[in-house]
Design a protein around this motif. Structure first.
Motif, PDB file in Angstrom:
ATOM      1  N   ARG A   1     -60.333 -43.391   6.292  1.00  0.00           N
ATOM      2  CA  ARG A   1     -59.338 -44.560   7.440  1.00  0.00           C
ATOM      3  C   ARG A   1     -59.003 -43.188   8.927  1.00  0.00           C
ATOM      4  NH1 ARG A   1     -54.201 -45.816   7.957  1.00  0.00           N
ATOM      5  NH2 ARG A   1     -53.595 -44.750   6.031  1.00  0.00           N
ATOM      6  N   THR A   2     -58.066 -41.876   7.809  1.00  0.00           N
ATOM      7  CA  THR A   2     -57.107 -41.095   8.788  1.00  0.00           C
ATOM      8  C   THR A   2     -58.062 -41.027   9.539  1.00  0.00           C
ATOM      9  OG1 THR A   2     -55.724 -40.972   6.852  1.00  0.00           O
ATOM     10  CG2 THR A   2     -55.848 -38.628   8.044  1.00  0.00           C
ATOM     11  N   LYS A   3     -59.211 -40.037   8.706  1.00  0.00           N
ATOM     12  CA  LYS A   3     -60.353 -39.336  10.520  1.00  0.00           C
ATOM     13  C   LYS A   3     -60.516 -40.765  11.756  1.00  0.00           C
ATOM     14  CE  LYS A   3     -64.763 -36.808   9.940  1.00  0.00           C
ATOM     15  NZ  LYS A   3     -66.100 -36.423   9.377  1.00  0.00           N
ATOM     16  N   ARG A   4     -60.674 -41.878  11.141  1.00  0.00           N
ATOM     17  CA  ARG A   4     -61.354 -42.421  12.110  1.00  0.00           C
ATOM     18  C   ARG A   4     -60.383 -42.738  12.741  1.00  0.00           C
ATOM     19  NH1 ARG A   4     -63.741 -45.940   8.381  1.00  0.00           N
ATOM     20  NH2 ARG A   4     -61.502 -47.283   7.616  1.00  0.00           N
ATOM     21  N   GLN A   5     -58.450 -42.930  12.779  1.00  0.00           N
ATOM     22  CA  GLN A   5     -58.040 -42.649  13.668  1.00  0.00           C
ATOM     23  C   GLN A   5     -57.672 -41.234  13.852  1.00  0.00           C
ATOM     24  OE1 GLN A   5     -54.010 -43.225  10.915  1.00  0.00           O
ATOM     25  NE2 GLN A   5     -55.051 -45.533  10.734  1.00  0.00           N
ATOM     26  N   TRP A   6     -58.027 -40.230  13.729  1.00  0.00           N
ATOM     27  CA  TRP A   6     -57.562 -38.748  14.138  1.00  0.00           C
ATOM     28  C   TRP A   6     -58.771 -39.120  15.097  1.00  0.00           C
ATOM     29  CZ3 TRP A   6     -61.437 -34.869  14.786  1.00  0.00           C
ATOM     30  CH2 TRP A   6     -61.364 -34.005  15.427  1.00  0.00           C
ATOM     31  N   GLU A   7     -59.963 -39.624  14.971  1.00  0.00           N
ATOM     32  CA  GLU A   7     -61.203 -39.450  16.166  1.00  0.00           C
ATOM     33  C   GLU A   7     -61.204 -40.489  17.105  1.00  0.00           C
ATOM     34  OE1 GLU A   7     -64.475 -40.931  14.056  1.00  0.00           O
ATOM     35  OE2 GLU A   7     -64.878 -38.183  13.366  1.00  0.00           O
ATOM     36  N   ALA A   8     -60.463 -41.404  17.076  1.00  0.00           N
ATOM     37  CA  ALA A   8     -60.048 -41.854  18.014  1.00  0.00           C
ATOM     38  C   ALA A   8     -58.993 -41.755  18.930  1.00  0.00           C
ATOM     39  CB  ALA A   8     -59.165 -43.779  17.679  1.00  0.00           C
ATOM     40  N   ARG A   9     -57.792 -40.931  18.487  1.00  0.00           N
ATOM     41  CA  ARG A   9     -56.875 -40.545  19.343  1.00  0.00           C
ATOM     42  C   ARG A   9     -57.463 -38.974  20.225  1.00  0.00           C
ATOM     43  NH1 ARG A   9     -51.784 -38.964  19.988  1.00  0.00           N
ATOM     44  NH2 ARG A   9     -50.655 -36.688  19.888  1.00  0.00           N
ATOM     45  N   ARG A  10     -58.510 -38.682  19.432  1.00  0.00           N
ATOM     46  CA  ARG A  10     -58.851 -37.327  19.947  1.00  0.00           C
ATOM     47  C   ARG A  10     -59.697 -38.397  21.455  1.00  0.00           C
ATOM     48  NH1 ARG A  10     -63.975 -34.816  20.122  1.00  0.00           N
ATOM     49  NH2 ARG A  10     -64.642 -32.553  19.903  1.00  0.00           N
ATOM     50  N   ARG A  11     -60.868 -38.973  21.259  1.00  0.00           N
ATOM     51  CA  ARG A  11     -60.839 -39.151  22.280  1.00  0.00           C
ATOM     52  C   ARG A  11     -60.186 -39.705  23.665  1.00  0.00           C
ATOM     53  NH1 ARG A  11     -64.404 -42.105  18.405  1.00  0.00           N
ATOM     54  NH2 ARG A  11     -63.056 -44.060  18.247  1.00  0.00           N
ATOM     55  N   GLU A  12     -59.075 -40.934  22.754  1.00  0.00           N
ATOM     56  CA  GLU A  12     -57.857 -41.024  23.951  1.00  0.00           C
ATOM     57  C   GLU A  12     -57.136 -40.027  24.577  1.00  0.00           C
ATOM     58  OE1 GLU A  12     -53.449 -43.194  23.855  1.00  0.00           O
ATOM     59  OE2 GLU A  12     -54.874 -43.376  21.560  1.00  0.00           O
ATOM     60  N   ILE A  13     -57.104 -38.414  23.347  1.00  0.00           N
ATOM     61  CA  ILE A  13     -56.432 -37.759  24.613  1.00  0.00           C
ATOM     62  C   ILE A  13     -57.093 -36.700  25.509  1.00  0.00           C
ATOM     63  CG2 ILE A  13     -55.771 -34.818  24.204  1.00  0.00           C
ATOM     64  CD1 ILE A  13     -54.602 -36.353  21.198  1.00  0.00           C
ATOM     65  N   LEU A  14     -58.877 -36.623  24.852  1.00  0.00           N
ATOM     66  CA  LEU A  14     -59.436 -36.270  25.930  1.00  0.00           C
ATOM     67  C   LEU A  14     -60.227 -36.726  26.937  1.00  0.00           C
ATOM     68  CD1 LEU A  14     -61.999 -34.202  23.438  1.00  0.00           C
ATOM     69  CD2 LEU A  14     -60.313 -33.279  25.220  1.00  0.00           C
ATOM     70  N   PHE A  15     -59.515 -38.187  27.207  1.00  0.00           N
ATOM     71  CA  PHE A  15     -59.597 -38.764  28.417  1.00  0.00           C
ATOM     72  C   PHE A  15     -58.731 -38.763  29.221  1.00  0.00           C
ATOM     73  CE2 PHE A  15     -59.832 -43.042  30.619  1.00  0.00           C
ATOM     74  CZ  PHE A  15     -59.976 -43.137  30.726  1.00  0.00           C
ATOM     75  N   ASP A  16     -57.701 -39.262  28.658  1.00  0.00           N
ATOM     76  CA  ASP A  16     -56.602 -38.855  29.240  1.00  0.00           C
ATOM     77  C   ASP A  16     -56.513 -37.594  30.027  1.00  0.00           C
ATOM     78  OD1 ASP A  16     -55.545 -40.940  28.825  1.00  0.00           O
ATOM     79  OD2 ASP A  16     -53.918 -40.203  27.095  1.00  0.00           O
ATOM     80  N   TYR A  17     -56.241 -36.411  29.581  1.00  0.00           N
ATOM     81  CA  TYR A  17     -56.497 -34.482  30.021  1.00  0.00           C
ATOM     82  C   TYR A  17     -58.183 -34.626  30.856  1.00  0.00           C
ATOM     83  CZ  TYR A  17     -57.276 -30.142  29.746  1.00  0.00           C
ATOM     84  OH  TYR A  17     -57.189 -28.911  29.981  1.00  0.00           O
ATOM     85  N   GLU A  18     -59.216 -35.691  30.660  1.00  0.00           N
ATOM     86  CA  GLU A  18     -60.643 -34.848  31.606  1.00  0.00           C
ATOM     87  C   GLU A  18     -60.073 -36.059  33.203  1.00  0.00           C
ATOM     88  OE1 GLU A  18     -63.773 -35.487  28.769  1.00  0.00           O
ATOM     89  OE2 GLU A  18     -62.932 -33.427  27.939  1.00  0.00           O
ATOM     90  N   GLN A  19     -59.544 -36.925  32.913  1.00  0.00           N
ATOM     91  CA  GLN A  19     -60.120 -37.872  33.679  1.00  0.00           C
ATOM     92  C   GLN A  19     -59.523 -37.957  34.770  1.00  0.00           C
ATOM     93  OE1 GLN A  19     -57.914 -42.675  33.695  1.00  0.00           O
ATOM     94  NE2 GLN A  19     -56.133 -40.679  32.441  1.00  0.00           N
ATOM     95  N   TYR A  20     -58.450 -36.861  35.422  1.00  0.00           N
ATOM     96  CA  TYR A  20     -57.913 -36.245  36.459  1.00  0.00           C
ATOM     97  C   TYR A  20     -57.547 -34.784  36.248  1.00  0.00           C
ATOM     98  CZ  TYR A  20     -54.998 -40.692  36.474  1.00  0.00           C
ATOM     99  OH  TYR A  20     -54.524 -41.719  36.601  1.00  0.00           O
ATOM    100  N   GLU A  21     -57.794 -34.582  37.646  1.00  0.00           N
ATOM    101  CA  GLU A  21     -57.899 -33.173  38.363  1.00  0.00           C
ATOM    102  C   GLU A  21     -56.446 -32.423  38.717  1.00  0.00           C
ATOM    103  OE1 GLU A  21     -62.212 -30.311  39.805  1.00  0.00           O
ATOM    104  OE2 GLU A  21     -60.401 -31.836  41.867  1.00  0.00           O
ATOM    105  N   TYR A  22     -55.678 -31.609  38.199  1.00  0.00           N
ATOM    106  CA  TYR A  22     -54.943 -31.396  39.362  1.00  0.00           C
ATOM    107  C   TYR A  22     -54.285 -29.188  38.515  1.00  0.00           C
ATOM    108  CZ  TYR A  22     -53.403 -32.065  34.533  1.00  0.00           C
ATOM    109  OH  TYR A  22     -53.503 -32.185  32.401  1.00  0.00           O
ATOM    110  N   HIS A  23     -54.171 -29.216  38.768  1.00  0.00           N
ATOM    111  CA  HIS A  23     -53.351 -27.576  38.958  1.00  0.00           C
ATOM    112  C   HIS A  23     -52.361 -27.253  38.257  1.00  0.00           C
ATOM    113  CE1 HIS A  23     -56.374 -28.200  42.362  1.00  0.00           C
ATOM    114  NE2 HIS A  23     -56.730 -26.637  41.970  1.00  0.00           N
ATOM    115  N   GLY A  24     -52.420 -26.153  37.639  1.00  0.00           N
ATOM    116  CA  GLY A  24     -50.573 -26.164  37.239  1.00  0.00           C
ATOM    117  C   GLY A  24     -50.474 -24.107  38.337  1.00  0.00           C
ATOM    118  N   THR A  25     -50.109 -23.321  37.171  1.00  0.00           N
ATOM    119  CA  THR A  25     -49.496 -21.955  37.750  1.00  0.00           C
ATOM    120  C   THR A  25     -50.458 -21.126  38.666  1.00  0.00           C
ATOM    121  OG1 THR A  25     -47.543 -22.004  36.012  1.00  0.00           O
ATOM    122  CG2 THR A  25     -48.422 -20.095  37.368  1.00  0.00           C
ATOM    123  N   SER A  26     -50.669 -20.949  39.566  1.00  0.00           N
ATOM    124  CA  SER A  26     -51.321 -19.542  40.453  1.00  0.00           C
ATOM    125  C   SER A  26     -51.776 -18.522  39.375  1.00  0.00           C
ATOM    126  CB  SER A  26     -50.233 -19.294  40.890  1.00  0.00           C
ATOM    127  OG  SER A  26     -51.236 -18.048  41.853  1.00  0.00           O
TER     128      SER A  26
END
Length: 527
Positions: free
Chosen positions: A132-157
């Motif tokens: 159950r913990t692993k399934r929760q971790w995998e669901a959270r991982r998918r959510e984090i990666l989706f949020d991280y990859e859906q937008y493109e933006y720039h940080g420090t030069s």
């Protein structure tokens, strides 16, 4: 790999090896390259310089130089990079879980049946909990990666990051500082970072400028013909005006051109009133800035700011930096950005080789190559005029269409300067200028909140177009671009023949005949 200490984990690792230096074709990348070249020269580190324009070039370069390559991935807080534990699970952990789940079976014959049954029940419960913990971790991982990859933006030069490295190594010079300033200014000129991020980084750089100026105050060469002086400037948002006429700079700078709506007769009349309000004779403003009357130039910035406030241009001035080479040559950081970008994407006859253009743009950043820089400034003027004329043409002929969830504009083959806009930096700059101009000219409030997709012919023989998508224009925008993922999904759902080769995922190449179905899929996807 994630690098926390850039000196220890990166520079100390490559210091005793030959390095393959892969440089992307943008101005910040060029500036970071110049800083690294200077550091490598200091420490006598051998390197191979390889320009890369996209993922295919990067892949080819990697295969050719894979024995030399050191990959650098820097974890920046402002980039929102996910933590290691959120994305990866160590093999040891998984092995322990499997071992715990099966370890009780080997002792089956030595335990009483009742005790073994109770033990088995406890093991099953623990296994269920772990699953159950692993399934929760995998669901959270998918959510984090989706949020991280859906937008493109720039940080420090990148240039600023490598200047910080030079500072930590106590090998920073004024040239390196100037290159880091140009890298930061590139992010502002090409509208890559939010205004507050720019102001924050300017403050960081200003501390280094003060330190270098104070350190060199008593040096003998501080007044020599070879001296270099960097100064903080609160200057005008007028492109290349020190190397142009004030009139042409006002006409071809997006901030003033959009504010006055210079593509209309009313806008042209408003500009004349603006010049009259400042008390500047046309004869003066239409000649080269360097030739203007010295008494007019002395307080020109204050005069322009005062009149600009009356005409609603309250942000006519911007924090930036300037440089003086000797007694004669002075440039703003934005001048350097415009010149290098024009050289990098030059479409002049006999100047269409990407590698040659890369070397010329790199050379223009050195103070020993002022002739190259001045030729870049001339090219940049032509580019700005082409952008202004194309924007005026698009607005006046109403070829910007509302497609529902976004605005769309296509430059037809045969459009003046269309060859220039087959280049990603030039087309992106045109796209952003056009969106600002459209917002100033339309009365439709909903359209002012829409993003813009723009397409232009890329290669007529191959039948391809280059497509760029930019987010809605807003003063409070975080500059996050969602078109990269949208383009991928639209191409996938329609089997459109696309090439996602650019490092900026919101820029793609597309077969001309697939353009209609690709746009239809985008409309469905974003509605």
């Amino acid at each position: 790999m994630f690098i926390a200490d850039i000196k220890k984990d990166f520079y100390d690792v490559v210091a005793n090896q030959r390095v393959a230096l892969l440089v992307a074709a943008d101005i910040d990348g060029l500036c970071a390259c110049k800083i690294l070249q200077a550091l490598f020269h200091c420490d006598q580190i051998q390197y191979t310089l390889v320009p890369v324009t996209g993922w295919q070039d990067l892949s080819t370069a990697f295969l050719e130089h894979k024995e030399q390559i050191k990959l650098l991935i820097k974890e920046d807080d402002d980039l929102g990079v996910p933590t290691y534990d959120d994305i990866f699970r160590d093999e040891d952990e998984e092995g322990e879980e499997e071992g715990e789940g099966s370890g009780n079976e080997s002792d089956e014959g030595s335990e009483p049946s009742g005790k073994r049954r109770r033990f088995d029940e406890g093991a099953i419960e623990r296994r269920i909990e772990r699953q159950r913990t692993k399934r929760q971790w995998e669901a959270r991982r998918r959510e984090i990666l989706f949020d991280y990859e859906q937008y493109e933006y720039h940080g420090t030069s990148a240039a600023m990051m490598f200047f910080e490295l030079a500072w930590v190594l106590t090998k920073d010079t004024k040239d390196m500082l100037w290159w880091s300033i140009i890298g930061l200014t590139d992010q502002w000129v090409h509208d890559k970072i939010p205004h507050m991020k720019y102001v924050s980084d300017i403050a960081t750089v200003q501390r280094h400028v003060s330190r270098h100026n104070h350190r060199n105050e008593d040096e003998e060469n501080s007044l020599s013909i070879d001296c270099m002086r960097i100064s903080f400037e609160y200057d005008l948002r007028l492109a290349l005006y020190h190397h142009w006429s004030l009139y042409e700079s006002i006409c071809n700078s997006y901030y003033t051109a959009c504010s006055f709506k210079l593509w209309t007769l009313k806008g042209q009349k408003k500009l004349q009133e603006f010049l009259a309000d400042m008390g500047l004779p046309l004869r003066q403003v239409k000649q080269k800035f360097k030739s203007m009357d010295i008494t007019i130039k002395e307080n020109l910035r204050d005069v322009i700011e005062e009149s600009s406030n009356k005409y609603g241009m309250k942000d006519i001035r911007i924090q930036t930096f300037g440089v003086h080479f000797g007694f004669k040559n002075s440039f703003l950081a934005s001048d350097m950005v415009h010149a290098a970008a024009a050289l990098l994407e030059s479409t002049e006859r006999d100047e269409n080789d990407p590698t040659d253009n890369f070397i010329k743009a790199l050379d223009s950043l050195s103070r020993s190559n002022l002739d190259r820089l001045l030729s870049g400034i001339d090219l940049a003027k032509k580019k700005l005029i082409a952008i202004q004329q194309t924007v005026a043409s698009c607005i006046c002929t109403n070829i910007i269409l509302s497609q529902g969830p976004f605005l769309y504009c296509y430059l037809m083959e045969g459009t003046p300067d269309v060859k220039l806009f087959s280049k990603p930096l030039a087309l992106t700059m045109l796209c952003k200028y056009l969106l600002k101009a459209f917002i100033h000219s339309t009365r439709n409030k909903r359209c002012k909140l829409l993003p813009l997709i723009m397409a232009a012919p890329k290669d007529v023989e191959k039948g391809t177009v280059i497509v760029v998508g930019i987010p809605p224009d807003s003063e409070t925008s975080d500059k996050k671009n969602f078109f990269g993922r949208a383009f991928e999904k639209a191409a996938e759902s329609t089997s459109s023949r696309t090439l996602h080769d650019h490092f900026d995922t919101s820029i793609i190449e597309l077969k001309s005949e697939d353009r209609s179905k690709f746009l239809d899929a985008l409309i469905t996807l974003l509605s």
